[in-house]
Design a protein around this motif. Structure first.
Motif, PDB file in Angstrom:
ATOM      1  N   LEU A  33      38.649  45.532  42.160  1.00 49.47           N
ATOM      2  CA  LEU A  33      38.640  45.348  40.714  1.00 49.47           C
ATOM      3  C   LEU A  33      38.360  46.677  40.011  1.00 49.47           C
ATOM      4  CD1 LEU A  33      38.588  43.331  38.263  1.00 49.47           C
ATOM      5  CD2 LEU A  33      36.131  43.147  38.644  1.00 49.47           C
ATOM      6  N   GLY A  34      39.179  46.985  39.018  1.00 49.56           N
ATOM      7  CA  GLY A  34      38.951  48.202  38.244  1.00 49.56           C
ATOM      8  C   GLY A  34      39.957  48.289  37.110  1.00 49.56           C
ATOM      9  N   GLN A  35      39.577  49.010  36.082  1.00 49.46           N
ATOM     10  CA  GLN A  35      40.473  49.152  34.936  1.00 49.46           C
ATOM     11  C   GLN A  35      41.701  49.970  35.330  1.00 49.46           C
ATOM     12  OE1 GLN A  35      37.718  50.930  32.232  1.00 49.46           O
ATOM     13  NE2 GLN A  35      38.101  53.001  32.925  1.00 49.46           N
ATOM     14  N   ASN A  36      42.728  49.914  34.501  1.00 45.33           N
ATOM     15  CA  ASN A  36      43.935  50.700  34.749  1.00 45.33           C
ATOM     16  C   ASN A  36      43.565  52.184  34.829  1.00 45.33           C
ATOM     17  OD1 ASN A  36      45.710  48.502  34.780  1.00 45.33           O
ATOM     18  ND2 ASN A  36      45.912  48.528  32.563  1.00 45.33           N
ATOM     19  N   GLY A  37      44.101  52.871  35.838  1.00 45.13           N
ATOM     20  CA  GLY A  37      43.802  54.288  36.022  1.00 45.13           C
ATOM     21  C   GLY A  37      42.553  54.561  36.834  1.00 45.13           C
ATOM     22  N   ASP A 157      49.146  44.887  45.466  1.00 45.14           N
ATOM     23  CA  ASP A 157      48.765  45.682  44.304  1.00 45.14           C
ATOM     24  C   ASP A 157      49.181  44.955  43.029  1.00 45.14           C
ATOM     25  OD1 ASP A 157      47.937  47.685  42.635  1.00 45.14           O
ATOM     26  OD2 ASP A 157      49.302  49.216  43.403  1.00 45.14           O
ATOM     27  N   GLU A 158      48.203  44.441  42.295  1.00 52.33           N
ATOM     28  CA  GLU A 158      48.435  43.713  41.040  1.00 52.33           C
ATOM     29  C   GLU A 158      49.523  42.637  41.220  1.00 52.33           C
ATOM     30  OE1 GLU A 158      46.825  44.270  38.082  1.00 52.33           O
ATOM     31  OE2 GLU A 158      45.997  46.289  38.245  1.00 52.33           O
ATOM     32  N   PRO A 159      49.326  41.679  42.144  1.00 53.81           N
ATOM     33  CA  PRO A 159      50.396  40.731  42.483  1.00 53.81           C
ATOM     34  C   PRO A 159      50.816  39.780  41.365  1.00 53.81           C
ATOM     35  CG  PRO A 159      48.336  40.077  43.521  1.00 53.81           C
ATOM     36  CD  PRO A 159      48.118  41.436  42.933  1.00 53.81           C
ATOM     37  N   THR A 160      49.969  39.587  40.344  1.00 45.01           N
ATOM     38  CA  THR A 160      50.348  38.668  39.259  1.00 45.01           C
ATOM     39  C   THR A 160      50.600  39.395  37.935  1.00 45.01           C
ATOM     40  OG1 THR A 160      48.041  38.239  38.667  1.00 45.01           O
ATOM     41  CG2 THR A 160      49.042  36.758  40.282  1.00 45.01           C
ATOM     42  N   ASN A 161      50.663  40.714  37.975  1.00 40.73           N
ATOM     43  CA  ASN A 161      50.844  41.495  36.750  1.00 40.73           C
ATOM     44  C   ASN A 161      52.159  41.134  36.050  1.00 40.73           C
ATOM     45  OD1 ASN A 161      50.151  43.462  34.852  1.00 40.73           O
ATOM     46  ND2 ASN A 161      51.283  45.045  35.937  1.00 40.73           N
ATOM     47  N   GLY A 162      52.077  40.781  34.758  1.00 41.62           N
ATOM     48  CA  GLY A 162      53.265  40.507  33.965  1.00 41.62           C
ATOM     49  C   GLY A 162      53.851  39.117  34.130  1.00 41.62           C
ATOM     50  N   LEU A 163      53.176  38.250  34.900  1.00 42.98           N
ATOM     51  CA  LEU A 163      53.693  36.897  35.099  1.00 42.98           C
ATOM     52  C   LEU A 163      53.145  35.951  34.033  1.00 42.98           C
ATOM     53  CD1 LEU A 163      53.352  36.495  38.980  1.00 42.98           C
ATOM     54  CD2 LEU A 163      55.253  37.452  37.667  1.00 42.98           C
ATOM     55  N   ASP A 164      53.879  34.858  33.795  1.00 39.03           N
ATOM     56  CA  ASP A 164      53.390  33.860  32.849  1.00 39.03           C
ATOM     57  C   ASP A 164      52.358  32.970  33.553  1.00 39.03           C
ATOM     58  OD1 ASP A 164      54.624  31.581  34.133  1.00 39.03           O
ATOM     59  OD2 ASP A 164      56.513  32.047  33.133  1.00 39.03           O
ATOM     60  N   PRO A 165      51.609  32.137  32.789  1.00 32.39           N
ATOM     61  CA  PRO A 165      50.520  31.356  33.398  1.00 32.39           C
ATOM     62  C   PRO A 165      50.945  30.464  34.560  1.00 32.39           C
ATOM     63  CG  PRO A 165      50.298  31.365  31.020  1.00 32.39           C
ATOM     64  CD  PRO A 165      51.603  32.025  31.319  1.00 32.39           C
ATOM     65  N   VAL A 166      52.118  29.850  34.463  1.00 32.32           N
ATOM     66  CA  VAL A 166      52.591  28.987  35.561  1.00 32.32           C
ATOM     67  C   VAL A 166      52.887  29.822  36.800  1.00 32.32           C
ATOM     68  CG1 VAL A 166      54.442  27.435  36.314  1.00 32.32           C
ATOM     69  CG2 VAL A 166      53.497  27.214  34.006  1.00 32.32           C
ATOM     70  N   GLN A 167      53.556  30.949  36.610  1.00 34.31           N
ATOM     71  CA  GLN A 167      53.872  31.831  37.738  1.00 34.31           C
ATOM     72  C   GLN A 167      52.604  32.382  38.380  1.00 34.31           C
ATOM     73  OE1 GLN A 167      56.304  34.563  35.524  1.00 34.31           O
ATOM     74  NE2 GLN A 167      58.219  33.558  36.088  1.00 34.31           N
ATOM     75  N   ILE A 168      51.592  32.685  37.568  1.00 36.28           N
ATOM     76  CA  ILE A 168      50.313  33.172  38.089  1.00 36.28           C
ATOM     77  C   ILE A 168      49.681  32.133  39.006  1.00 36.28           C
ATOM     78  CG2 ILE A 168      47.913  33.717  37.445  1.00 36.28           C
ATOM     79  CD1 ILE A 168      49.096  35.189  34.981  1.00 36.28           C
ATOM     80  N   GLN A 169      49.682  30.875  38.570  1.00 36.16           N
ATOM     81  CA  GLN A 169      49.120  29.796  39.387  1.00 36.16           C
ATOM     82  C   GLN A 169      49.868  29.671  40.713  1.00 36.16           C
ATOM     83  OE1 GLN A 169      46.399  28.013  38.878  1.00 36.16           O
ATOM     84  NE2 GLN A 169      45.969  29.026  36.944  1.00 36.16           N
ATOM     85  N   ARG A 172      48.952  32.643  42.983  1.00 32.39           N
ATOM     86  CA  ARG A 172      47.595  32.467  43.487  1.00 32.39           C
ATOM     87  C   ARG A 172      47.568  31.466  44.638  1.00 32.39           C
ATOM     88  NH1 ARG A 172      44.144  31.778  37.858  1.00 32.39           N
ATOM     89  NH2 ARG A 172      44.025  33.995  37.294  1.00 32.39           N
ATOM     90  N   ALA A 173      48.276  30.346  44.463  1.00 31.56           N
ATOM     91  CA  ALA A 173      48.329  29.317  45.511  1.00 31.56           C
ATOM     92  C   ALA A 173      48.985  29.876  46.771  1.00 31.56           C
ATOM     93  CB  ALA A 173      49.090  28.087  45.007  1.00 31.56           C
ATOM     94  N   LEU A 174      50.018  30.666  46.584  1.00 29.21           N
ATOM     95  CA  LEU A 174      50.721  31.276  47.715  1.00 29.21           C
ATOM     96  C   LEU A 174      49.792  32.236  48.463  1.00 29.21           C
ATOM     97  CD1 LEU A 174      53.182  31.956  49.413  1.00 29.21           C
ATOM     98  CD2 LEU A 174      53.981  33.437  47.574  1.00 29.21           C
ATOM     99  N   SER A 192      39.167  37.321  36.057  1.00 28.88           N
ATOM    100  CA  SER A 192      39.483  35.921  36.378  1.00 28.88           C
ATOM    101  C   SER A 192      40.387  35.810  37.601  1.00 28.88           C
ATOM    102  CB  SER A 192      40.126  35.222  35.179  1.00 28.88           C
ATOM    103  OG  SER A 192      41.329  35.868  34.811  1.00 28.88           O
ATOM    104  N   GLU A 193      41.202  36.822  37.824  1.00 24.98           N
ATOM    105  CA  GLU A 193      42.080  36.849  38.996  1.00 24.98           C
ATOM    106  C   GLU A 193      41.251  36.901  40.285  1.00 24.98           C
ATOM    107  OE1 GLU A 193      45.834  36.557  40.490  1.00 24.98           O
ATOM    108  OE2 GLU A 193      45.308  36.591  38.370  1.00 24.98           O
ATOM    109  N   ILE A 194      40.234  37.751  40.274  1.00 27.65           N
ATOM    110  CA  ILE A 194      39.325  37.882  41.409  1.00 27.65           C
ATOM    111  C   ILE A 194      38.596  36.560  41.639  1.00 27.65           C
ATOM    112  CG2 ILE A 194      37.199  39.008  42.203  1.00 27.65           C
ATOM    113  CD1 ILE A 194      39.464  40.972  42.293  1.00 27.65           C
ATOM    114  N   GLU A 195      38.087  35.979  40.555  1.00 32.64           N
ATOM    115  CA  GLU A 195      37.310  34.726  40.667  1.00 32.64           C
ATOM    116  C   GLU A 195      38.172  33.592  41.217  1.00 32.64           C
ATOM    117  OE1 GLU A 195      34.092  35.375  37.034  1.00 32.64           O
ATOM    118  OE2 GLU A 195      36.044  34.489  36.589  1.00 32.64           O
TER     119      GLU A 195
END
Length: 201
Positions: A33-37, A157-169, A172-174, A192-195
């Motif tokens: 976990l860390g901010q961009n950059g 590396d940032e596997p859910t970056n830019g996805l919509d909420p359904v795609q994120i779910q 995550r399940a995958l 929240s992604e980490i959690e």
């Protein structure tokens, strides 16, 4: 499984990573976990052997990444932030190409492609051109190429970056399904992604 000791990476006057230390045990899902950059991508490229540290050591499954780069890369599946896809290829054609690059042949290659398609929910999209897929499905194709050789370690590396909420779910399940047989390190700047996915951060 993964041990990072005193890793520093410099680009001239810029210190991208500074004295990084952590270890990951077999079967864990660990979040970086860390901010961009902050240096997350640099760290992941070092672990996967795509970059060399300025100082420090990284071992994967007891092997030094610099001294045993090829052996380590055979054990690792890597999904960069921007998945390395060829938009003009069909999904199955692309996975066949990636399996060939991984040294899979004959029946083993065919079986690996089928398993990757099924694991990532791409079976119905196998004959679809990658350029026509949604961002979520393109991310699945990226995951499929990362797991096609059945790696014991998966670096995302940032596997859910830019996805919509359904795609994120769905992603995550995958990831949780893949974690049943694989040690996973994923990076994100979203707490929240980490959690939602990780055992620890």
């Amino acid at each position: 499984m993964i041990t990072v000791q005193g890793v520093t990476k410099r680009y001239k006057d810029l210190k991208a990573v500074s004295d990084l230390n952590f270890s990951i045990e077999k079967g864990e899902i660990v979040g970086l976990l860390g901010q961009n950059g902050a240096g997350k991508t640099t760290c992941m490229k070092i672990i996967t052997g795509y970059l060399e540290p300025s100082s420090g050591t990284v071992t994967v499954d007891g092997q030094d990444v610099i001294d045993h780069r090829r052996q380590v890369q055979r054990k690792v599946g890597y999904l960069p932030e921007n998945a390395p896809l060829y938009p003009e290829m069909y999904v199955e054609e692309y996975l066949n190409f990636m399996a060939e690059l991984r040294g899979l042949k004959g029946k083993n290659r065919r079986a690996a492609i089928e398993e990757a398609l099924e694991s990532t929910g791409l079976t119905d999209r196998r004959r679809q051109e990658i350029s026509t897929l949604s961002k979520g499905y393109k991310q699945r194709v990226g995951l499929a190429q990362a797991i096609i050789h059945k790696p014991s370690i998966l670096i995302l590396d940032e596997p859910t970056n830019g996805l919509d909420p359904v795609q994120i779910q769905e992603i995550r399940a995958l990831i949780k399904r893949l974690a049943q047989n694989t040690t996973i390190l994923l990076s994100t700047h979203i707490l929240s992604e980490i959690e939602a996915v990780c055992d620890r951060v």
